[in-house]
Design a protein around this motif. Structure first.
Motif, PDB file in Angstrom:
ATOM      1  N   ALA A   1       8.561  13.452 -35.571  1.00 11.71           N
ATOM      2  CA  ALA A   1      10.028  13.477 -35.520  1.00 11.71           C
ATOM      3  C   ALA A   1      10.565  12.235 -34.822  1.00 11.71           C
ATOM      4  O   ALA A   1      11.549  11.630 -35.271  1.00 11.71           O
ATOM      5  CB  ALA A   1      10.505  14.745 -34.817  1.00 11.71           C
ATOM      6  N   PHE A   2       9.927  11.827 -33.705  1.00  8.67           N
ATOM      7  CA  PHE A   2      10.365  10.628 -32.982  1.00  8.67           C
ATOM      8  C   PHE A   2      10.160   9.372 -33.827  1.00  8.67           C
ATOM      9  O   PHE A   2      10.993   8.465 -33.825  1.00  8.67           O
ATOM     10  CB  PHE A   2       9.604  10.514 -31.657  1.00  8.67           C
ATOM     11  CG  PHE A   2       9.946  11.596 -30.668  1.00  8.67           C
ATOM     12  CD1 PHE A   2      11.119  11.551 -29.932  1.00  8.67           C
ATOM     13  CD2 PHE A   2       9.092  12.678 -30.491  1.00  8.67           C
ATOM     14  CE1 PHE A   2      11.435  12.546 -29.015  1.00  8.67           C
ATOM     15  CE2 PHE A   2       9.398  13.680 -29.587  1.00  8.67           C
ATOM     16  CZ  PHE A   2      10.575  13.619 -28.847  1.00  8.67           C
ATOM     17  N   LEU A   3       9.059   9.313 -34.545  1.00  8.78           N
ATOM     18  CA  LEU A   3       8.793   8.156 -35.391  1.00  8.78           C
ATOM     19  C   LEU A   3       9.799   8.073 -36.536  1.00  8.78           C
ATOM     20  O   LEU A   3      10.286   6.988 -36.874  1.00  8.78           O
ATOM     21  CB  LEU A   3       7.362   8.223 -35.941  1.00  8.78           C
ATOM     22  CG  LEU A   3       6.238   8.092 -34.909  1.00  8.78           C
ATOM     23  CD1 LEU A   3       4.878   8.347 -35.562  1.00  8.78           C
ATOM     24  CD2 LEU A   3       6.266   6.709 -34.264  1.00  8.78           C
ATOM     25  N   LEU A   4      10.114   9.232 -37.125  1.00  3.90           N
ATOM     26  CA  LEU A   4      11.093   9.238 -38.220  1.00  3.90           C
ATOM     27  C   LEU A   4      12.481   8.841 -37.730  1.00  3.90           C
ATOM     28  O   LEU A   4      13.216   8.140 -38.432  1.00  3.90           O
ATOM     29  CB  LEU A   4      11.144  10.630 -38.866  1.00  3.90           C
ATOM     30  CG  LEU A   4       9.962  11.007 -39.764  1.00  3.90           C
ATOM     31  CD1 LEU A   4      10.035  12.473 -40.157  1.00  3.90           C
ATOM     32  CD2 LEU A   4       9.929  10.138 -41.013  1.00  3.90           C
TER      33      LEU A   4
ATOM     34  N   ALA B   1      20.814  18.399 -34.760  1.00  5.40           N
ATOM     35  CA  ALA B   1      20.627  18.744 -33.349  1.00  5.40           C
ATOM     36  C   ALA B   1      19.652  17.786 -32.673  1.00  5.40           C
ATOM     37  O   ALA B   1      19.871  17.355 -31.533  1.00  5.40           O
ATOM     38  CB  ALA B   1      20.128  20.188 -33.234  1.00  5.40           C
ATOM     39  N   PHE B   2      18.588  17.436 -33.388  1.00  7.34           N
ATOM     40  CA  PHE B   2      17.553  16.579 -32.801  1.00  7.34           C
ATOM     41  C   PHE B   2      18.106  15.197 -32.449  1.00  7.34           C
ATOM     42  O   PHE B   2      17.763  14.616 -31.415  1.00  7.34           O
ATOM     43  CB  PHE B   2      16.381  16.452 -33.773  1.00  7.34           C
ATOM     44  CG  PHE B   2      15.190  15.739 -33.213  1.00  7.34           C
ATOM     45  CD1 PHE B   2      14.291  16.413 -32.390  1.00  7.34           C
ATOM     46  CD2 PHE B   2      14.957  14.400 -33.490  1.00  7.34           C
ATOM     47  CE1 PHE B   2      13.176  15.764 -31.858  1.00  7.34           C
ATOM     48  CE2 PHE B   2      13.856  13.741 -32.968  1.00  7.34           C
ATOM     49  CZ  PHE B   2      12.959  14.422 -32.145  1.00  7.34           C
TER      50      PHE B   2
ATOM     51  N   GLU C   1      15.767  14.275 -24.459  1.00  4.60           N
ATOM     52  CA  GLU C   1      14.350  14.227 -24.812  1.00  4.60           C
ATOM     53  C   GLU C   1      13.672  15.574 -24.583  1.00  4.60           C
ATOM     54  O   GLU C   1      12.849  15.998 -25.411  1.00  4.60           O
ATOM     55  CB  GLU C   1      13.644  13.139 -24.004  1.00  4.60           C
ATOM     56  CG  GLU C   1      12.180  12.967 -24.402  1.00  4.60           C
ATOM     57  CD  GLU C   1      11.506  11.822 -23.687  1.00  4.60           C
ATOM     58  OE1 GLU C   1      10.259  11.733 -23.737  1.00  4.60           O
ATOM     59  OE2 GLU C   1      12.231  10.992 -23.079  1.00  4.60           O
ATOM     60  N   SER C   2      14.014  16.249 -23.488  1.00  4.22           N
ATOM     61  CA  SER C   2      13.394  17.556 -23.229  1.00  4.22           C
ATOM     62  C   SER C   2      13.798  18.564 -24.292  1.00  4.22           C
ATOM     63  O   SER C   2      12.977  19.386 -24.737  1.00  4.22           O
ATOM     64  CB  SER C   2      13.790  18.056 -21.845  1.00  4.22           C
ATOM     65  OG  SER C   2      15.201  18.204 -21.739  1.00  4.22           O
TER      66      SER C   2
ATOM     67  N   LEU D   1      12.718  21.562 -29.458  1.00  7.39           N
ATOM     68  CA  LEU D   1      12.966  21.771 -30.887  1.00  7.39           C
ATOM     69  C   LEU D   1      11.679  21.611 -31.685  1.00  7.39           C
ATOM     70  O   LEU D   1      11.394  22.381 -32.605  1.00  7.39           O
ATOM     71  CB  LEU D   1      14.033  20.792 -31.386  1.00  7.39           C
ATOM     72  CG  LEU D   1      15.477  21.057 -30.955  1.00  7.39           C
ATOM     73  CD1 LEU D   1      16.360  19.848 -31.239  1.00  7.39           C
ATOM     74  CD2 LEU D   1      16.029  22.293 -31.679  1.00  7.39           C
ATOM     75  N   ILE D   2      10.893  20.577 -31.343  1.00 14.03           N
ATOM     76  CA  ILE D   2       9.616  20.359 -32.041  1.00 14.03           C
ATOM     77  C   ILE D   2       8.658  21.513 -31.767  1.00 14.03           C
ATOM     78  O   ILE D   2       7.973  22.003 -32.676  1.00 14.03           O
ATOM     79  CB  ILE D   2       8.996  19.021 -31.596  1.00 14.03           C
ATOM     80  CG1 ILE D   2       9.873  17.853 -32.051  1.00 14.03           C
ATOM     81  CG2 ILE D   2       7.582  18.869 -32.166  1.00 14.03           C
ATOM     82  CD1 ILE D   2       9.446  16.514 -31.496  1.00 14.03           C
TER      83      ILE D   2
END
Length: 482
Positions: free
Chosen positions: A394-397, A429-430, A435-436, A441-442
């Motif tokens: 998710a962070f990479l996307l 939402a993401f 970050e927390s 969510l993940i």
């Protein structure tokens, strides 16, 4: 919208029983119209005055006058003159000659370009249509074997220039010498009646340049005008002539047609008059077939995509050509992807193969520059990557340069009826979470996935082959090293 001009048009035409009996040009003095220099581009006015000072006649023409009359915002200010392109170029150091089919001059003022063309005369079509014809000024015209004008550089008078323009409301000229408006073909009356009327014989004019059919549709969608009956009548029959227009030119026309804020209306008109199939043959065939799946309704998706584009333009937001094309071709990509997967091809290679096939087919109709086709592929690829949000993905996307376009595309899919299990809301939402919260969510997605799929089985380790004596078991030290 026509307040102030309705009385003007009635006054100008009331002396005659019919448009056929009218005497042209109608000259409207400054005291009887509301168009002033304050409504014009200061740079366009500079060009007019400079040409006049150099001894040439010069007028504003077409769209800027038409748009002022109907109350629309004007972006382009085109100038026409009796100076040849070479003479115009010599007059302005900040200019360049462009074009072969239709030679003209661009005069640049920073980011603004004022387009200057020379009065054109209608080129005579002789028995050998491909034979070049030469004007008194040494410029030529030529036609293809289909009767399409390949070059149009025969220069003439302002009266001849008006007769060879496409529609009556584009044959309006503004003279900066006395600030008068000249109507050569009844354009003011047609604006009052909200009618799109081609100048001359429709069949001949469409054969000379089939793109005029697309322009009729574009003005109908943009202005909300009706296409006059004789102007509309030949379009379906002559639509096939678009096959003989260079794909690069049609690419630009598509952007004007569907990327100018009236895409939904224009899309309906293109299909009504049988023109859409020559711009997007695969998409049109798919729409005609009625094909759909539980996760996509092609027509609903395209209409939602066009609505999104229209809304952005009407709210003065930017749009990207590649996004519009990605919308129009996505249903075909989905269909081809399904076919390749049915042949046993894995999902990602099937997507790439589908994209290749759809783009290869499309560029035969409308060219798509690589700078646009590459982001189109990335947007389509994101539709298969966005559901995979586990771990660090998710962070990479989120950092992907095409994330925002891919996310907007996904929202259009959902709005058109595709069920994606709240994927759009999750990514919304993401994006705005701490970050927390993002990690939470993940984690929730990971839990839901494991509940559905059950515990993952660990793959057995493969033993490392040894060059020494073979034993049935490894020592603890050997296991640790593995």
């Amino acid at each position: 919208m026509l307040t102030g001009f309705k009385s003007l048009v009635r006054k100008a035409t009331s002396l005659f029983a019919s448009p056929q009996a009218q005497t042209y040009p109608i000259v409207i003095p400054r005291s009887q119209h509301s168009l002033s220099r304050q409504d014009l581009s200061p740079n366009a006015v500079k060009v007019l005055y400079r040409l006049n000072k150099a001894g040439y006649d010069a007028y504003l023409v077409g769209g800027c006058i038409r748009d002022h009359i109907i109350g629309a915002k004007t972006k382009d200010f085109d100038v026409v003159t009796n100076a040849t392109p070479e003479e115009v170029h010599a007059t302005f150091s900040n200019s360049r000659l462009i074009g072969r089919r239709f030679k003209l001059v661009h005069v640049t003022f920073g980011r603004e370009i004022i387009e200057v063309s020379t009065f054109r005369a209608g080129s005579t079509q002789d028995d050998n249509e491909s034979t070049p014809q030469t004007s008194l000024k040494g410029k030529d015209s030529a036609r293809s074997t289909h009767g399409i004008v390949l070059r149009d550089n025969v220069y003439g008078s302002i009266e001849e220039d008006a007769e060879r323009r496409d529609f009556t409301f584009n044959a309006l000229y503004y003279n900066v010498k006395d600030f008068s408006i000249h109507d050569f073909c009844g354009g003011l009356k047609d604006i009052e009646d909200k009618v799109i009327r081609i100048i001359g014989d429709p069949r001949q004019r469409y054969q000379e340049d089939p793109v005029r059919m697309l322009r009729a549709i574009r003005f109908a969608g943009k202005l909300g005008f009706e296409i006059e009956a004789s102007t509309a009548a030949p379009i379906k029959e002559m639509a096939h002539l678009l096959d003989h227009i260079p794909p690069a030119r049609l690419f630009e026309e598509v952007l004007k047609l569907l990327g100018s804020g009236n895409g939904i209306e224009t899309f309906a008109l293109l299909r009504k008059y049988g023109l859409f199939r020559y711009l997007f043959p695969d998409t049109d065939a798919l729409l005609q077939s009625g094909w759909k799946r539980d996760d996509i309704n092609p027509e609903a998706f395209i209409l939602q995509g066009l609505k999104n584009t229209d809304d952005r333009i009407q709210n003065d937001k930017t749009t990207a050509p590649y996004f519009l094309y990605a919308i129009l071709l996505w249903p075909s990509v989905v269909l081809r992807h399904e076919e390749f997967e049915a042949q046993g091809m894995p999902t990602t290679p099937a997507l790439h193969q589908a994209a290749n096939m759809v783009l290869d087919n499309q560029v035969a109709s409308t060219a798509i520059p690589r700078r646009f086709s590459t982001p189109m592929r990335e947007i389509w690829d994101m539709q298969f990557r966005l559901p995979k949000r586990y771990g660090k993905r998710a962070f990479l996307l989120l950092d992907h340069p095409r994330f925002r376009a891919g996310f907007d595309f996904l929202l259009i899919r959902e709005l058109s009826g595709t069920q994606l299990d709240g994927l759009g809301d999750w990514w919304e939402a993401f994006q705005h979470a701490t970050e927390s919260k993002q990690r939470e969510l993940i984690k929730n997605i990971d839990v839901r996935t494991s509940d559905k799929e059950g515990p993952k089985k660990r793959r057995p380790r493969r033993r490392r082959k040894s060059n020494g004596p073979t034993t049935e078991t490894n020592s603890p030290s050997e296991a640790a090293s593995e």
